[in-house]
Enzyme design. Sequence first.
Site, PDB file in Angstrom:
ATOM      1  N   GLY A 257       0.767  -1.274  -0.140  1.00 19.10           N
ATOM      2  CA  GLY A 257       0.091   0.114  -0.162  1.00 19.10           C
ATOM      3  C   GLY A 257       0.753   1.483  -0.013  1.00 19.10           C
ATOM      4  N   PRO A 298       4.710  -4.844  -1.483  1.00 17.86           N
ATOM      5  CA  PRO A 298       4.534  -3.439  -2.351  1.00 17.86           C
ATOM      6  C   PRO A 298       3.840  -3.818  -3.696  1.00 17.86           C
ATOM      7  CG  PRO A 298       6.658  -4.245  -2.042  1.00 17.86           C
ATOM      8  CD  PRO A 298       6.069  -5.013  -1.163  1.00 17.86           C
ATOM      9  N   TYR A 340     -11.069   6.989  -8.613  1.00 15.71           N
ATOM     10  CA  TYR A 340     -10.325   7.465  -7.234  1.00 15.71           C
ATOM     11  C   TYR A 340     -10.302   9.205  -7.170  1.00 15.71           C
ATOM     12  CZ  TYR A 340      -9.127   2.606  -6.868  1.00 15.71           C
ATOM     13  OH  TYR A 340      -8.993   1.090  -7.183  1.00 15.71           O
ATOM     14  N   CYS A 366     -16.388   8.249 -25.111  1.00 11.49           N
ATOM     15  CA  CYS A 366     -17.803   8.639 -25.156  1.00 11.49           C
ATOM     16  C   CYS A 366     -18.318   8.973 -23.672  1.00 11.49           C
ATOM     17  CB  CYS A 366     -18.810   7.978 -26.135  1.00 11.49           C
ATOM     18  SG  CYS A 366     -18.039   7.876 -27.697  1.00 11.49           S
ATOM     19  N   TYR A 395      -1.514  -0.080 -11.569  1.00  7.85           N
ATOM     20  CA  TYR A 395      -3.212   0.148 -11.685  1.00  7.85           C
ATOM     21  C   TYR A 395      -3.549   1.048 -12.940  1.00  7.85           C
ATOM     22  CZ  TYR A 395      -2.550  -1.577  -7.210  1.00  7.85           C
ATOM     23  OH  TYR A 395      -2.258  -2.381  -6.102  1.00  7.85           O
TER      24      TYR A 395
HETATM   25  C1  LIG Z   1      -3.470  -4.699  -3.174  1.00 11.17           C
HETATM   26  C2  LIG Z   1      -2.762  -5.173  -2.270  1.00 11.17           C
HETATM   27  C3  LIG Z   1      -1.431  -5.038  -2.231  1.00 11.17           C
HETATM   28  C4  LIG Z   1      -0.568  -4.246  -2.979  1.00 11.17           C
HETATM   29  O1  LIG Z   1      -1.000  -2.741  -2.648  1.00 11.17           O
HETATM   30  P1  LIG Z   1      -0.350  -1.631  -3.485  1.00 11.17           P
HETATM   31  O2  LIG Z   1      -1.015  -0.455  -2.880  1.00 11.17           O
HETATM   32  O3  LIG Z   1      -0.255  -1.755  -4.866  1.00 11.17           O
HETATM   33  O4  LIG Z   1       1.107  -1.552  -2.835  1.00 11.17           O
HETATM   34  C5  LIG Z   1      -0.837  -5.727  -1.233  1.00 11.17           C
HETATM   35  N1  LIG Z   1      -1.498  -6.840  -0.359  1.00 11.17           N
HETATM   36  C6  LIG Z   1      -2.685  -7.044  -0.513  1.00 11.17           C
HETATM   37  C7  LIG Z   1      -3.483  -7.911   0.454  1.00 11.17           C
HETATM   38  C8  LIG Z   1      -3.478  -6.232  -1.307  1.00 11.17           C
HETATM   39  O5  LIG Z   1      -4.725  -6.422  -1.366  1.00 11.17           O
END
Ligand SMILES: *Cc1c(COP(=O)(O)O)cnc(C)c1O
Length: 436
Positions: A257, A298, A340, A366, A395
């Site tokens: 994340g 990550p 988002y 469109c 993403y």
């Molecule tokens: C989406 C996700 C990630 C990766 O998230 P990023 O924001 O791309 O780093 C890691 N672990 C879990 C469980 C996720 O759902």
Amino acid sequence: MHGAAGSGRTPTTRSAQSDVSLDLFPDTATRDDAGVLSLGETAATELAERFGTPLVVYCERTLVAQAQAYRCAEPDALVVYGVKAFPNVAILRLFAGLGLGADVSSLGELEFARRAGLGGTDLIVHGNNKSDVELTAAAAAEALVVLDSSDEVERAQQAGVRRVLVRLTPGVEAHTHRSIQTAHDESKFGLDPEQALGALAAARTTGLDPVGVHVHVGSQLERPDESLLAVDRVVDFCARCRDELGWTPQLVDLGGGFAVAQTPDERVTDGPVFAGKLAEHFRSAWPDKDQPRLAFEPGRSLVGRAGVTLYRVGATKRSGGVDYVAIDGGMSDNPRPQLYGARYHAILANRTAPPGGTFRVAGKHCENGDVLIDAIDLPRPRRGDLLAVPATGGYTLAMASNYNAAPRPAAVLVADGRARLIRRRETTDDLLAYET
Ligand SMILES: *Cc1c(COP(=O)(O)O)cnc(C)c1O
């Protein structure tokens, strides 16, 4: 598949040029005197010519540097790439070669990781609603399966899974968009501490091998604050497991994340630094002498800044006081502005010119909401110019759609003046092949 797409130009060095907006770009990004952007010593103009647009260009050196930075941040940790940021076999192989594993959340992502040679404890399988087919495939890969609901214990055991983690919902709210928060109390992911204790106890009696605990706070986390709180909750939970079940984890997976800056005004903690802080906090909060191994997952922060999307400029017009610049892609290759409210930066990648004003970059779909960038200062773009949008490695293609029957773009990996196609452009025939 290697082919020369080098420009033969001598790129100016990063430090020698004053354009701070290249900060959001990959490590190898430079602009020559004519204003041509190069990535991996490959001119954007030549990449666009050879592979077409829209095109997502990944800088190999940036991917490698970021993966190595994670390894250095916590040398003993398991680092798994969150495949959903961009499922790609070539990039998975590159990361695997650097000692990284993969974190997958569907059968498709699992197969991508398998194709890259991953399996065993380097492969972590997530999902709040795993199918029997997914559990069986995870078992065949001898992967670590993250239990996300109480009834999954028995289903995992029946599918032949052995090693499991339990996903804990630590009840913290990340300061990020609601749809990418995953650890607040009402999240659809994970188990509250009571349920997680129950799942661990059940897993042990069922014959599964519970190796650890998992948390993931959310995505695009800019600062470690809430994640440190989640670490405290995990430590509390593990102390309860020890006291009530006589069990302690061998692996504590602190999730992913970590954010990537997408506009010059954004300040975020770089992923490896962020992970290092979490590790440090965990080590000091952990009550026992024996420390478990840590894991990080990550996604975006491994691939985000390495990727740049190139678009060709088409129509330009003034409408109701707004200067529109239309590009040959949009919400089909990057739906994040609509999903988002994501904001992006852009530069003209094929020439220099004096500032021309503030422009709104619109896609070609469109939908009136198909706007990639609401307002950006640029030289006045002309038909045929190239626009480069940095920090689009995660993403974007992963979330691309075929809206308006748009074939999804290609991706290339660039390094040392060479470009290699790592995902081919779809064709209309590809799309027609689904028709019956
Ligand atoms: C989406 C996700 C990630 C990766 O998230 P990023 O924001 O791309 O780093 C890691 N672990 C879990 C469980 C996720 O759902």
